[in-house]
Design a protein around this motif. Structure first.
Motif, PDB file in Angstrom:
ATOM      1  N   ARG A 142       0.844  -1.192   0.000  1.00 20.61           N
ATOM      2  CA  ARG A 142       0.000   0.000   0.000  1.00 20.61           C
ATOM      3  C   ARG A 142       0.882   1.245   0.000  1.00 20.61           C
ATOM      4  NH1 ARG A 142      -3.863  -0.570   4.574  1.00 20.61           N
ATOM      5  NH2 ARG A 142      -2.106  -0.036   5.865  1.00 20.61           N
ATOM      6  N   SER A 144       2.060   5.094   0.829  1.00 18.76           N
ATOM      7  CA  SER A 144       2.008   5.833   2.090  1.00 18.76           C
ATOM      8  C   SER A 144       1.029   6.999   1.993  1.00 18.76           C
ATOM      9  CB  SER A 144       3.392   6.372   2.437  1.00 18.76           C
ATOM     10  OG  SER A 144       3.739   7.412   1.529  1.00 18.76           O
ATOM     11  N   ALA A 145       0.645   7.513   3.145  1.00 16.19           N
ATOM     12  CA  ALA A 145      -0.230   8.694   3.202  1.00 16.19           C
ATOM     13  C   ALA A 145       0.437   9.871   2.501  1.00 16.19           C
ATOM     14  CB  ALA A 145      -0.554   9.038   4.655  1.00 16.19           C
ATOM     15  N   ASP A 149      -1.454  11.742  -0.526  1.00 16.03           N
ATOM     16  CA  ASP A 149      -1.814  13.150  -0.330  1.00 16.03           C
ATOM     17  C   ASP A 149      -1.110  14.044  -1.344  1.00 16.03           C
ATOM     18  OD1 ASP A 149      -3.564  12.511   1.702  1.00 16.03           O
ATOM     19  OD2 ASP A 149      -2.129  12.951   3.310  1.00 16.03           O
ATOM     20  N   TRP A 166      -5.048  10.245   0.979  1.00 17.92           N
ATOM     21  CA  TRP A 166      -4.984   9.115   1.903  1.00 17.92           C
ATOM     22  C   TRP A 166      -6.357   8.717   2.433  1.00 17.92           C
ATOM     23  CZ3 TRP A 166      -2.324   5.104   3.367  1.00 17.92           C
ATOM     24  CH2 TRP A 166      -2.654   4.467   4.555  1.00 17.92           C
ATOM     25  N   ASN A 167      -7.141   9.674   2.905  1.00 15.72           N
ATOM     26  CA  ASN A 167      -8.428   9.328   3.511  1.00 15.72           C
ATOM     27  C   ASN A 167      -9.350   8.624   2.526  1.00 15.72           C
ATOM     28  OD1 ASN A 167      -7.696  10.347   6.011  1.00 15.72           O
ATOM     29  ND2 ASN A 167      -8.471  12.399   5.535  1.00 15.72           N
ATOM     30  N   MET A 169      -8.524   7.040  -0.367  1.00 11.95           N
ATOM     31  CA  MET A 169      -7.963   5.773  -0.839  1.00 11.95           C
ATOM     32  C   MET A 169      -7.923   4.731   0.266  1.00 11.95           C
ATOM     33  SD  MET A 169      -7.407   6.028  -4.044  1.00 11.95           S
ATOM     34  CE  MET A 169      -6.226   4.777  -4.507  1.00 11.95           C
ATOM     35  N   TYR A 170      -7.631   5.140   1.504  1.00  7.21           N
ATOM     36  CA  TYR A 170      -7.562   4.176   2.592  1.00  7.21           C
ATOM     37  C   TYR A 170      -8.930   3.525   2.810  1.00  7.21           C
ATOM     38  CZ  TYR A 170      -6.646   2.082   7.121  1.00  7.21           C
ATOM     39  OH  TYR A 170      -6.518   1.200   8.147  1.00  7.21           O
ATOM     40  N   ASN A 171      -9.971   4.311   2.728  1.00  8.96           N
ATOM     41  CA  ASN A 171     -11.318   3.743   2.862  1.00  8.96           C
ATOM     42  C   ASN A 171     -11.587   2.724   1.766  1.00  8.96           C
ATOM     43  OD1 ASN A 171     -12.026   5.096   5.190  1.00  8.96           O
ATOM     44  ND2 ASN A 171     -12.769   6.881   4.066  1.00  8.96           N
ATOM     45  N   MET A 173      -9.293   0.965   0.168  1.00  9.96           N
ATOM     46  CA  MET A 173      -8.400  -0.194   0.354  1.00  9.96           C
ATOM     47  C   MET A 173      -8.900  -1.120   1.454  1.00  9.96           C
ATOM     48  SD  MET A 173      -4.554   1.295  -0.150  1.00  9.96           S
ATOM     49  CE  MET A 173      -4.716   2.948   0.475  1.00  9.96           C
ATOM     50  N   LYS A 174      -9.684  -0.624   2.401  1.00 10.86           N
ATOM     51  CA  LYS A 174     -10.186  -1.460   3.489  1.00 10.86           C
ATOM     52  C   LYS A 174     -11.313  -2.371   3.039  1.00 10.86           C
ATOM     53  CE  LYS A 174     -11.117   1.705   6.523  1.00 10.86           C
ATOM     54  NZ  LYS A 174     -11.444   2.409   7.753  1.00 10.86           N
TER      55      LYS A 174
END
Length: 175
Positions: A142, A144-145, A149, A166-167, A169-171, A173-174
């Protein structure tokens, strides 16, 4: 009969280049790796658009069970075979003329991709339909933030730019 990959996407394997002369295409994509196939799939959603994907390697059908089983692809994969580009580096002056190599250590458990100074093999590069994704055991690192960003910042005021941070994409990816 050609295997179907989606609603409007059908694979036709052409093994003789002279057969390419009998048709014309709206788009030609060089490389049947993951990105090339995704692009071809999206472009071919328009039934009036023709897309040709050119892949240097074989289809991988004869080793499909190895490709489709991540643990086999990762620990007993297709490296050093006809499905691997087997890229090597040139001697590196600042490393006492040694070559850089990336290899998967084949030990019990999950291990990261290691960089070391012998032998000359650079690491897996998929020369097969599906590209390196067909031979890397679904290994994913994954971003990095900081990287995500920065990508969102480059997009600036564009619609949806924040979703690339990040916010957003992280959602995704989960899931």
């Amino acid at each position: 009969m050609s295997p179907s990959l989606g609603v409007a996407f059908t694979v036709v394997v052409i093994t003789h280049p002279e057969l390419l002369r009998i048709a014309s295409y709206d788009f030609i994509i060089a490389g049947g790796g993951l990105a090339g196939l995704v692009l071809a799939s999206r472009l071919s959603e328009d039934a009036n658009t023709t897309v040709l994907v050119i892949e240097a390697g074989p289809t991988g059908d004869d080793v499909r069970s190895r490709i489709d089983t991540p643990v086999i692809a990762y620990f007993n994969g297709l490296m050093h075979s006809q499905y691997d580009w087997q890229h090597i580096t040139t001697p590196q002056a600042n490393l006492n003329n040694r070559n850089i190599s990336c290899e998967f250590l084949r030990v019990a458990g999950f291990v990261p991709l290691l960089i070391h100074s012998a032998p000359t093999y650079l690491g897996p590069g998929g020369k097969v339909l599906g590209g390196s994704s067909a031979m890397n055991g679904m290994y994913m690192v994954r971003p990095s933030a900081l990287e995500l960003d920065a990508m969102a910042k480059v997009l600036g005021d564009m619609d949806g730019a924040a979703a690339w941070g990040w916010n957003g994409m992280y959602n995704a990816m989960k899931m």
